[in-house]
Write an enzyme that holds these catalytic residues in place. Structure first.
Site, PDB file in Angstrom:
ATOM      1  N   LEU A 162      -5.161  29.833 -77.399  1.00 14.31           N
ATOM      2  CA  LEU A 162      -4.400  31.122 -78.577  1.00 14.31           C
ATOM      3  C   LEU A 162      -3.646  29.890 -79.841  1.00 14.31           C
ATOM      4  O   LEU A 162      -2.957  28.258 -79.082  1.00 14.31           O
ATOM      5  CB  LEU A 162      -3.139  31.079 -78.103  1.00 14.31           C
ATOM      6  CG  LEU A 162      -3.136  32.623 -77.754  1.00 14.31           C
ATOM      7  CD1 LEU A 162      -2.073  33.459 -76.979  1.00 14.31           C
ATOM      8  CD2 LEU A 162      -3.866  33.106 -77.654  1.00 14.31           C
ATOM      9  N   ASP A 163      -3.440  29.831 -80.696  1.00 18.98           N
ATOM     10  CA  ASP A 163      -3.015  29.083 -82.330  1.00 18.98           C
ATOM     11  C   ASP A 163      -1.643  28.927 -81.603  1.00 18.98           C
ATOM     12  O   ASP A 163       0.026  30.108 -80.560  1.00 18.98           O
ATOM     13  CB  ASP A 163      -2.942  29.088 -83.374  1.00 18.98           C
ATOM     14  CG  ASP A 163      -4.738  29.870 -83.273  1.00 18.98           C
ATOM     15  OD1 ASP A 163      -5.992  29.268 -82.925  1.00 18.98           O
ATOM     16  OD2 ASP A 163      -4.671  30.458 -85.024  1.00 18.98           O
ATOM     17  N   LYS A 164      -0.890  27.944 -82.203  1.00 18.35           N
ATOM     18  CA  LYS A 164       0.573  27.289 -81.688  1.00 18.35           C
ATOM     19  C   LYS A 164       0.895  28.591 -82.169  1.00 18.35           C
ATOM     20  O   LYS A 164       2.171  28.993 -81.827  1.00 18.35           O
ATOM     21  CB  LYS A 164       0.451  26.410 -82.834  1.00 18.35           C
ATOM     22  CG  LYS A 164       1.880  26.176 -82.747  1.00 18.35           C
ATOM     23  CD  LYS A 164       2.391  25.021 -83.638  1.00 18.35           C
ATOM     24  CE  LYS A 164       3.805  24.475 -83.217  1.00 18.35           C
ATOM     25  NZ  LYS A 164       3.889  22.813 -84.237  1.00 18.35           N
ATOM     26  N   THR A 166       0.054  31.656 -83.448  1.00 23.32           N
ATOM     27  CA  THR A 166       0.122  33.238 -82.514  1.00 23.32           C
ATOM     28  C   THR A 166      -0.004  33.186 -81.151  1.00 23.32           C
ATOM     29  O   THR A 166       0.448  32.538 -79.873  1.00 23.32           O
ATOM     30  CB  THR A 166      -1.680  33.203 -82.258  1.00 23.32           C
ATOM     31  OG1 THR A 166      -2.631  32.911 -83.456  1.00 23.32           O
ATOM     32  CG2 THR A 166      -1.964  34.917 -81.504  1.00 23.32           C
TER      33      THR A 166
END
Length: 379
Positions: A162-164, A166
């Site tokens: 997951l993106d930082k 998100t």
């Protein structure tokens, strides 16, 4: 990471080698991939291969600063010292000693656990915590996984990212068998992921599909993606409006049908409705005035995936505080979001499933031809 001889029409085996990027290397830069797996290949050699077009990812030219995604195929030209490089790839890497986790870090990572069994752990990742390390990133989920070993022999492994900024559901495999099983589920797109997001404005079509190819934006070192109609990788996202606040903003459910980097963020910005708080892709228009947080409003709400031992893992992650506060300010009722059914996807309907079906059909045809030849050769 797995490797296989290069294939293709008119290509000799010595033309190059192909490596499939593993989930442990998802998001890593090309030059760091070489440093990790081919330490005898210098940066200068990698740069020269890139300049001359000999270094390719999924058939396209690659640069040392490009970031790799799990499942991509990296083509490497013949190394100058073949024996040394092959030995470096196949030789087990020495395990680096990790400093023991502090009590605070162990408590932090364990507080995120929302599901745990013998094969898998699921955590609810908070916004602002990176999944893996990188430049100037020392505190991340991967660095905390020793705290989730529990009674198992080894620490769990990441199987997706997951993106930082998100938040939400992040799946970890506790065994090698589970890691392979989950990797197959994600690559074949049978694992279903549901995201919630707040976006600016309201789409004119409230239940739609965004189908726009995505590529790395030139000049960003692979740090930013964009819609690339010519050379981008196919990407599909389904969105459904859950509630709207006039024409100011709306709450949407997002289901990615492909797994491109920053796909949901790029797609929503591309149709004119960037995710609230996503200044990287939405610019100033991604922020709402008033009491709405400036943090990213993108949350991995639910994951449904087949379990290695049968049945399914179906988990829901609670929203972070800033997201629930924004829903309240906009007058949205959280319970409404879980009433929408999750799309079920059969393996045969996915690109990977179709490729496998074609491969099986071709294999059956070859077997039939061999049988015919053997039949003709009998007296």
């Amino acid at each position: 990471m797995s490797d296989a001889p290069a294939t293709g029409q008119g290509k000799a085996p010595e033309d190059g080698r192909q490596f499939t990027v593993g989930f442990d290397d998802d998001g890593i830069r090309v030059d760091r991939w070489f440093k990790r797996h081919m330490p005898d290949t210098s940066f200068n050699i990698v740069s020269r291969w890139a300049r001359t077009g000999q270094l390719r990812v999924d058939g396209r030219r690659a640069a040392p600063g490009d970031r790799l995604e799990a499942g991509q195929v990296l083509r490497v030209p013949p190394p100058e010292i073949v024996t040394a490089v092959v030995a470096a790839v196949k030789a087990p890497r020495p395990k680096r000693e990790r400093a023991p986790l502090s009590a605070e870090d162990s408590e932090l990572i364990r507080s995120m656990v929302i599901h745990r069994d013998k094969q898998a752990i699921v955590i609810n990742k908070p916004p602002g915590l990176a999944t893996q390390g990188g430049t100037k990133t020392d505190h991340h989920v991967d660095g905390l996984l020793d705290g989730l070993q529990f009674e198992a022999e080894n620490r769990p492994k990441l199987v997706h990212r997951l993106d930082k900024d998100t938040s939400g559901v992040l799946l970890l495999a506790r065994t090698s068998r589970a890691a392979a099983h989950f990797a197959k589920a994600f690559s074949s797109r049978t694992a279903r992921k549901v995201y919630w997001a707040l976006v600016t404005g309201v789409p004119s079509i409230e239940d739609g599909m965004v189908e726009l190819p995505i590529g790395k934006q030139p000049g960003t070192g692979g740090e930013k993606m964009y819609v690339d109609e010519k050379e981008g990788s196919p990407a599909r996202t389904r969105y459904r409006v859950i509630e709207r606040a006039g024409n100011r903003a709306c709450w949407v459910e997002l289901q990615p049908y492909t797994g491109r980097t920053h796909q949901l963020r790029v797609h929503m910005a591309a149709i004119g409705h960037p995710i609230v708080g996503d200044g990287k892709y939405g610019g100033p228009e991604a922020f709402l005035t008033g009491d709405i947080s400036r943090k990213m409003h993108l949350h991995a709400r639910r994951l449904k995936v087949d379990h290695p031992d049968g049945g399914a893992i179906d988990v829901v992650a609670e929203l972070p505080r800033h997201f629930t506060d924004s829903l309240r300010v906009l007058g949205f009722e959280e319970a409404r979001g879980d009433r929408l059914p999750v799309d079920e996807v059969r393996s045969a309907d996915t690109p990977e499933g179709r490729r496998r079906a074609i491969a099986h059909k071709a294999k059956d045809a070859r077997k039939a031809r061999r049988g015919e030849r053997r039949g003709r050769s009998r007296p």
